[in-house]
Scaffold this active site. Structure first.
Site, PDB file in Angstrom:
ATOM      1  N   SER A  93     121.106  24.721  19.243  1.00 52.67           N
ATOM      2  CA  SER A  93     120.143  25.255  18.779  1.00 52.67           C
ATOM      3  C   SER A  93     120.393  23.976  17.307  1.00 52.67           C
ATOM      4  CB  SER A  93     120.594  26.101  17.313  1.00 52.67           C
ATOM      5  OG  SER A  93     121.767  26.409  17.201  1.00 52.67           O
ATOM      6  N   ASN A 134     128.718  33.708  12.235  1.00 48.79           N
ATOM      7  CA  ASN A 134     127.893  34.962  11.959  1.00 48.79           C
ATOM      8  C   ASN A 134     128.004  34.904  10.618  1.00 48.79           C
ATOM      9  OD1 ASN A 134     127.892  35.526  14.796  1.00 48.79           O
ATOM     10  ND2 ASN A 134     129.376  37.142  14.527  1.00 48.79           N
ATOM     11  N   THR A 170      77.616  37.240  -2.804  1.00 49.10           N
ATOM     12  CA  THR A 170      78.864  38.118  -2.356  1.00 49.10           C
ATOM     13  C   THR A 170      78.259  38.505  -1.674  1.00 49.10           C
ATOM     14  OG1 THR A 170      77.579  40.127  -3.188  1.00 49.10           O
ATOM     15  CG2 THR A 170      79.201  39.028  -4.325  1.00 49.10           C
ATOM     16  N   HIS A 171      78.946  38.615  -0.141  1.00 51.70           N
ATOM     17  CA  HIS A 171      78.391  38.561   1.104  1.00 51.70           C
ATOM     18  C   HIS A 171      77.632  37.321   1.455  1.00 51.70           C
ATOM     19  CE1 HIS A 171      78.201  42.898   0.366  1.00 51.70           C
ATOM     20  NE2 HIS A 171      78.116  42.918  -0.608  1.00 51.70           N
ATOM     21  N   SER A 175      83.305   9.970  12.692  1.00 54.68           N
ATOM     22  CA  SER A 175      83.061  10.510  14.355  1.00 54.68           C
ATOM     23  C   SER A 175      83.477   8.907  15.197  1.00 54.68           C
ATOM     24  CB  SER A 175      82.188  11.492  13.797  1.00 54.68           C
ATOM     25  OG  SER A 175      81.430  11.191  15.433  1.00 54.68           O
ATOM     26  N   LYS A 190      78.582  11.073  10.147  1.00 57.41           N
ATOM     27  CA  LYS A 190      79.717  11.846   9.827  1.00 57.41           C
ATOM     28  C   LYS A 190      80.844  12.116   8.667  1.00 57.41           C
ATOM     29  CE  LYS A 190      79.395  16.003  11.577  1.00 57.41           C
ATOM     30  NZ  LYS A 190      80.659  15.248  12.960  1.00 57.41           N
ATOM     31  N   ASN A 196      83.619  13.672   8.228  1.00 52.88           N
ATOM     32  CA  ASN A 196      84.666  14.880   8.451  1.00 52.88           C
ATOM     33  C   ASN A 196      85.279  15.711   7.609  1.00 52.88           C
ATOM     34  OD1 ASN A 196      82.418  15.136  10.755  1.00 52.88           O
ATOM     35  ND2 ASN A 196      84.236  14.448  11.677  1.00 52.88           N
ATOM     36  N   GLU A 233      89.862  21.515   7.939  1.00 54.55           N
ATOM     37  CA  GLU A 233      89.697  22.477   8.415  1.00 54.55           C
ATOM     38  C   GLU A 233      91.756  22.708   9.094  1.00 54.55           C
ATOM     39  OE1 GLU A 233      86.884  21.145  11.574  1.00 54.55           O
ATOM     40  OE2 GLU A 233      86.653  19.169   9.776  1.00 54.55           O
ATOM     41  N   TYR A 275     125.192  41.078  14.587  1.00 59.26           N
ATOM     42  CA  TYR A 275     124.612  39.351  14.634  1.00 59.26           C
ATOM     43  C   TYR A 275     124.071  39.519  15.712  1.00 59.26           C
ATOM     44  CZ  TYR A 275     124.315  34.769  16.306  1.00 59.26           C
ATOM     45  OH  TYR A 275     124.145  33.443  16.607  1.00 59.26           O
ATOM     46  N   GLN A 317     119.471  33.514  16.637  1.00 63.72           N
ATOM     47  CA  GLN A 317     119.287  31.375  16.319  1.00 63.72           C
ATOM     48  C   GLN A 317     117.382  31.362  16.300  1.00 63.72           C
ATOM     49  OE1 GLN A 317     122.807  28.688  18.550  1.00 63.72           O
ATOM     50  NE2 GLN A 317     120.970  28.350  20.431  1.00 63.72           N
ATOM     51  N   LYS A 369     115.782  30.544  13.285  1.00 60.88           N
ATOM     52  CA  LYS A 369     115.101  29.387  11.857  1.00 60.88           C
ATOM     53  C   LYS A 369     113.664  28.624  12.838  1.00 60.88           C
ATOM     54  CE  LYS A 369     119.255  29.105  12.312  1.00 60.88           C
ATOM     55  NZ  LYS A 369     119.621  29.833  12.761  1.00 60.88           N
TER      56      LYS A 369
HETATM   57  N1  ARG Z   1     123.611  28.380  15.683  1.00 60.33           N
HETATM   58  C1  ARG Z   1     123.982  30.015  15.535  1.00 60.33           C
HETATM   59  C2  ARG Z   1     122.625  31.129  15.079  1.00 60.33           C
HETATM   60  O1  ARG Z   1     122.298  30.084  14.645  1.00 60.33           O
HETATM   61  C3  ARG Z   1     125.585  30.369  14.820  1.00 60.33           C
HETATM   62  C4  ARG Z   1     125.844  31.702  14.674  1.00 60.33           C
HETATM   63  C5  ARG Z   1     126.737  31.642  16.524  1.00 60.33           C
HETATM   64  N2  ARG Z   1     127.655  32.739  16.682  1.00 60.33           N
HETATM   65  C6  ARG Z   1     128.353  33.111  17.479  1.00 60.33           C
HETATM   66  N3  ARG Z   1     129.084  34.520  17.327  1.00 60.33           N
HETATM   67  N4  ARG Z   1     127.367  32.855  18.656  1.00 60.33           N
HETATM   68  O2  ARG Z   1     121.934  32.067  15.136  1.00 60.33           O
END
Ligand code: ARG
Length: 459
Positions: free
Chosen positions: A23, A110, A155-156, A277, A283, A285, A290, A317, A322, A325
């Site tokens: 990750s 964790n 309105t509307h 454009s 144009k 834009n 948007e 956990y 993971q 994020k």
């Molecule tokens: N990279 C993991 C996460 O974002 C960290 C926690 C991992 N914990 C584990 N017991 N494998 O959740």
């Protein structure tokens, strides 16, 4: 390289599995929080006599060097590492040797990842609040400037009653003010420390969770270690609050698009926030507006992804977490970018009062005032409403406006009309008389601006 967790297995995972599991491309953004968290952890361990002061000093020195190295670009993030936590710990052990291996005493990844996520979220949320404040300030400034410019209120999407442009802009300021309130409130629940929950069950070491939390600026510690490592409510709550910010930005973006069209022509966006454009030379834009509207969809997606991610997870956990994020960070980043662009568009657009006024003159938006005038002449509102409606229908059929209809004609509909009717339906008068709290009169809008500016000072 041998896995830090090799032991129960030989740690020789497939390359594809390593890539899939990693990750770091997402969570390396939390390197600062991870290191600050580890520094506090080492301080707590030493204070409790779990590691020696010398070991703590070596750990903290090493971590500070790593922090400098990563932020200055001298240390490159290794995208083959499993995650930011493993990456930093490995660098530390390479740097200071055995003392580095003691850092992970009385904690787990964790609670570490939960800690980092909360610290990172806290920082980004504060940035969003700061950006919201800038946008609100810009809206107040423009509202002040255009507090007596009249346009049709809708309105509307049908012309309804005359309002001032300042009044309309302040409606958005109110929405964004509520957003700052919501995010500030959410921070209370973000700012609770999970560290010390360890894997899920707490620890046998004599740790001091409160001390560690205080070092990191938390208001308190989570009271149940299973909840401490499982709770991602703060991610969902922030994503929801940010989704509301985006919904507000999108509504305003929609109006910027409409208003800058030839059909409305109420504003012109600065060239700095428009594009041309590739084929149509005429144009200009409103791409940025948007895109703000469009990016709202992805933030809603982030929220739904987070809710769905969590709904089936048993305690405590699970690796699924993971995935939280990427969505949460995307929500932060998208909102920050959209806020910056929107503040730019609002600060640099120019209103076209002539066009607004022309539109305000065409849609019978003073018909309510006509009815109110008859009420002032003793008619019940419902009767006044009916007569006014008939007059409007007559005007439409005979190509009149309420302003051009002769008094004799008015009197054919109701004997109570006199020449004062023209003053009653004068647009400036219609606006000036709406002095009720929150109304559209200049005096009322000035009060709104003052109140919002005062609130901004408090945030
Ligand atoms: N990279 C993991 C996460 O974002 C960290 C926690 C991992 N914990 C584990 N017991 N494998 O959740």
């Amino acid at each position: 390289m041998e896995k830090m967790w090799a032991g129960r297995t030989d740690g020789k995972t497939e390359k594809a599995a390593d890539d899939f599991n990693s990750s770091i491309r997402v969570d390396s953004r939390m390197y600062r929080e991870d290191i600050e968290g580890s520094i506090a952890h080492a301080s707590m361990l030493a204070r409790q006599g779990i590691i020696t002061p010398e070991e703590a000093a070596a750990i903290i020195g090493g971590l500070n060097e790593i922090l400098d190295g990563i932020s200055s670009g001298k240390i490159e993030v290794d995208n083959d590492a499993e995650d930011v936590h493993m990456f930093v710990e490995r660098l530390l052990t390479e740097k200071i040797g055995d003392a580095g291996k003691k850092l992970h005493t009385a904690r787990s990844r964790n609670d570490q990842v939960a800690l980092d996520s909360r610290m990172y979220s806290r920082n980004r949320t504060k940035e969003i609040i700061c950006s919201l404040k800038k946008l609100i300030a810009a809206l107040c400034g423009r509202a002040e400037e255009y507090k007596s410019v009249i346009l049709p209120g809708y309105t509307h999407l049908q012309r309804a009653q005359p309002v001032t442009f300042g009044h309309h802009l302040m409606a958005y300021a109110m929405m964004f003010l509520r957003d700052t309130d919501r995010l500030t409130d959410a921070l209370k629940r973000v700012n609770v420390s999970p560290i010390g929950s360890c894997a899920l069950a707490g620890t046998t070491y004599d740790t001091d969770r409160k001390y560690e939390a205080e070092l990191l600026g938390f208001d308190g510690v989570c009271l149940n270690s299973i909840d401490g490592v499982s709770d991602r409510d703060f991610c969902v709550e922030l994503a929801a609050d940010i989704a509301i910010v985006m919904m507000h930005l999108s509504r305003m973006a929609e109006e910027l698009v409409l208003w800058s069209s030839w059909e409305f022509g109420f504003i012109s966006l600065s060239d700095g926030y428009t594009t041309g454009s590739s084929i149509m030379p005429q144009k200009k834009n409103p791409d940025m507006a948007e895109l703000v509207r469009g990016k709202t969809g992805r933030v809603y997606g982030d929220l739904v992804a987070l809710l769905t991610l969590l709904k089936g997870l048993p305690l405590a956990y699970n690796k699924d977490m993971q995935e939280d994020k990427e969505n949460l960070f995307d929500a932060f980043e998208t909102a920050l970018a959209c806020l910056e662009i929107t503040t730019g568009m609002i600060s640099t657009m120019t209103a076209r009062p002539d066009r607004m006024r022309a539109a305000a003159g065409e849609g019978f938006i003073n018909a309510t005032d006509l009815a109110d005038y008859l009420v002032g002449r003793g008619l019940p509102f419902r009767d006044a409403y009916k007569i006014s409606g008939r007059i409007v229908a007559y005007c439409i059929e005979n190509r009149h406006t309420l302003e051009t209809l002769p008094l004799e004609k008015y009197r054919e509909f109701c004997g109570r009309f006199d020449e004062k009717v023209y003053e009653a339906i004068d647009l400036d008068e219609c606006v000036k008389r709406r002095i009720s709290e929150g109304g559209t009169s200049v005096a009322s809008v000035e009060k709104q601006i003052k109140a919002v500016r005062e609130k901004l000072e408090e945030i």
